[in-house]
Every structure is written in C-alpha cells, then in structure tokens.
Scaffold this motif. Structure first.
Motif, mmCIF file in Angstrom:
data_model
loop_
_atom_site.group_PDB
_atom_site.id
_atom_site.type_symbol
_atom_site.label_atom_id
_atom_site.label_comp_id
_atom_site.label_asym_id
_atom_site.label_seq_id
_atom_site.Cartn_x
_atom_site.Cartn_y
_atom_site.Cartn_z
ATOM 1 N N GLY A 251 0.796 -1.375 -0.156
ATOM 2 C CA GLY A 251 0.051 -0.081 -0.158
ATOM 3 C C GLY A 251 0.894 1.284 0.103
ATOM 4 N N GLU A 252 1.775 1.331 0.779
ATOM 5 C CA GLU A 252 2.789 2.263 0.786
ATOM 6 C C GLU A 252 3.454 2.808 -0.434
ATOM 7 O OE1 GLU A 252 6.321 3.692 3.742
ATOM 8 O OE2 GLU A 252 4.944 2.479 4.780
ATOM 9 N N TRP A 253 3.961 1.426 -1.177
ATOM 10 C CA TRP A 253 4.818 1.613 -2.230
ATOM 11 C C TRP A 253 3.661 2.146 -3.335
ATOM 12 C CZ3 TRP A 253 5.614 -2.267 -6.210
ATOM 13 C CH2 TRP A 253 6.776 -2.009 -7.117
ATOM 14 N N LEU A 254 2.651 1.461 -3.579
ATOM 15 C CA LEU A 254 1.718 1.773 -4.664
ATOM 16 C C LEU A 254 0.859 3.310 -4.279
ATOM 17 C CD1 LEU A 254 -0.067 -1.529 -5.075
ATOM 18 C CD2 LEU A 254 1.381 -0.556 -6.765
ATOM 19 N N ALA A 255 1.018 3.802 -3.153
ATOM 20 C CA ALA A 255 0.327 5.261 -2.883
ATOM 21 C C ALA A 255 1.431 6.185 -3.312
ATOM 22 C CB ALA A 255 0.188 5.183 -1.375
ATOM 23 N N GLY A 256 2.564 5.700 -3.396
ATOM 24 C CA GLY A 256 3.755 6.798 -3.576
ATOM 25 C C GLY A 256 3.282 7.342 -5.427
ATOM 26 N N ASP A 257 4.718 7.627 -5.707
ATOM 27 C CA ASP A 257 4.715 8.159 -7.329
ATOM 28 C C ASP A 257 4.274 6.918 -8.172
ATOM 29 O OD1 ASP A 257 4.946 9.421 -9.733
ATOM 30 O OD2 ASP A 257 7.146 9.446 -9.446
ATOM 31 N N ARG A 258 3.032 7.168 -8.677
ATOM 32 C CA ARG A 258 2.368 5.948 -9.457
ATOM 33 C C ARG A 258 3.314 5.696 -10.704
ATOM 34 N NH1 ARG A 258 -2.088 3.259 -8.361
ATOM 35 N NH2 ARG A 258 -2.769 1.926 -9.728
ATOM 36 N N GLU B 34 -7.711 1.045 -7.510
ATOM 37 C CA GLU B 34 -7.298 1.395 -6.304
ATOM 38 C C GLU B 34 -6.682 -0.069 -5.515
ATOM 39 O OE1 GLU B 34 -7.010 4.300 -4.527
ATOM 40 O OE2 GLU B 34 -7.820 5.207 -6.241
ATOM 41 N N TYR B 35 -5.688 0.229 -4.643
ATOM 42 C CA TYR B 35 -5.151 -0.911 -3.976
ATOM 43 C C TYR B 35 -5.979 -1.277 -2.801
ATOM 44 C CZ TYR B 35 -2.116 -3.302 -0.767
ATOM 45 O OH TYR B 35 -1.465 -4.327 0.013
ATOM 46 N N ASP B 36 -6.261 -2.455 -2.709
ATOM 47 C CA ASP B 36 -7.414 -2.696 -1.577
ATOM 48 C C ASP B 36 -6.292 -3.589 -0.519
ATOM 49 O OD1 ASP B 36 -9.213 -4.094 0.024
ATOM 50 O OD2 ASP B 36 -10.200 -4.595 -1.505
#
Length: 183
Positions: free
Chosen positions: A93-100, A163-165
């Motif tokens: 989640g943290e990785w995917l929430a960063g700069d896409r 969205e990442y779940d």
C-alpha cells in the motif's frame, strides 16, 4: 583543454534513463535520448554505459531500491510479533500510494527482463532478496510464494488502474502464510 571533472555524471545519466523510460517507455530509451535528458554529451553515455542493456541494468538496480526503502523504513519484518500479512499488505500500500509513475517504471524495467537477458539477474536479485527477508519469518517455499503473490497483486493494480485494496491483500496473504509463522 583540461577535462572537466564531473563525479555526478554517471548518476545523472542513470536518473535521466529512468526519466526517459517513465516518459517514453523502454522503446524510447536510447543513448541519444538519455544524453539529451541528462544534458551531457552523447559520448558520456556510451563512456559510462557501453550498451543500453548496461544502462538499463543500472536503472533497474536503482529502481529496485525504491521498494527496499519502503521495507527498511517500516522495519516491521524483523519483529516476530508483527502481523506478517498486515506488514506485507502495508508495504504494498505504501509503495503503490507513492509516485505511480515511479512504480510503473520499476515494473516496466523489471518486465523488460523477459526480452533482455542482461536484466534477468537484477530482476532476480530483487525477488531473491525479498524472499530471503521473508524466510526469516516463514519457510523458503512460502517466502517465494509470498513474493509471487505480492508481484501479482501489484501488477493487477497497475494494469487495471484500480485502487489498491489493502484488506484484500492482507486476506490473501494470510491464506498463504502458515499459522506457525504468525507468532
């Protein structure tokens, strides 16, 4: 005329290669496009990286550091009391929430290894390193399965633009992790 000392030039070239791939994809990567993006002479790119594969290896190695930094920053993997599935789901989640764009770039370079054998060892390094870290909490086969599952979840999110779940990720990771690994 004396040669100008530029100790940061190699790094600027790698950073420029990452930007070029981010903007134009692997197909847009050339010594010429990287030289222009790095604002260096064309000869500098070929001096530091004789082939595009060498340049892509350096870019992939640097891109791999992004996920490693997320892991290191969280630090929960080292504590056996930490919920492993929750920690892994949180990492993603943290990785995917960063700069896409950065995450997409990392996967584009990672998947370029399918067609460019020179990249395979670097792509494999990332998977082996993560599996080794996970093996401290579970058995090696489960660790490899977790890496594959995490890769699949991340790819699906990126390819579907969904969205990442985190709840879903945690649930499926829990199904793979043996109860004995959760202390």
């Amino acid at each position: 005329m004396a040669r100008r000392h530029d100790p940061e030039r190699r790094q600027r070239i790698i950073d420029a290669a990452i930007r070029v791939v981010g903007q134009k994809g692997i197909a847009g990567l050339s010594h010429r496009s990287v030289a222009a993006a790095a604002d260096v002479p064309l000869g500098s790119t070929t001096y530091h990286f004789t082939t595009l594969d060498e340049l892509m290896v350096a870019a992939l190695r640097q891109a791999n550091e992004g996920f490693a930094k997320v892991i290191a920053a969280r630090g929960g993997l080292e504590d056996p009391r930490t919920d492993l599935a929750g920690e892994l789901a949180g990492w993603m989640g943290e990785w995917l929430a960063g700069d896409r764009t950065g995450v997409e770039l990392e996967y584009e370079l990672y998947l370029a290894a399918l067609r460019r054998p020179a990249l395979r060892p670097v792509a494999d390094e990332w998977a082996r390193d993560l599996a080794e870290r996970l093996s401290r909490r579970t058995d090696p086969v489960t660790a490899r399965a977790l890496v594959a599952l995490m890769d699949g979840i991340c790819l699906q999110v990126l390819l579907t633009d969904a969205e990442y779940d985190e709840g879903f990720a945690r649930e499926v990771l829990e199904r793979v992790i043996p109860r004995s690994a959760e202390k």
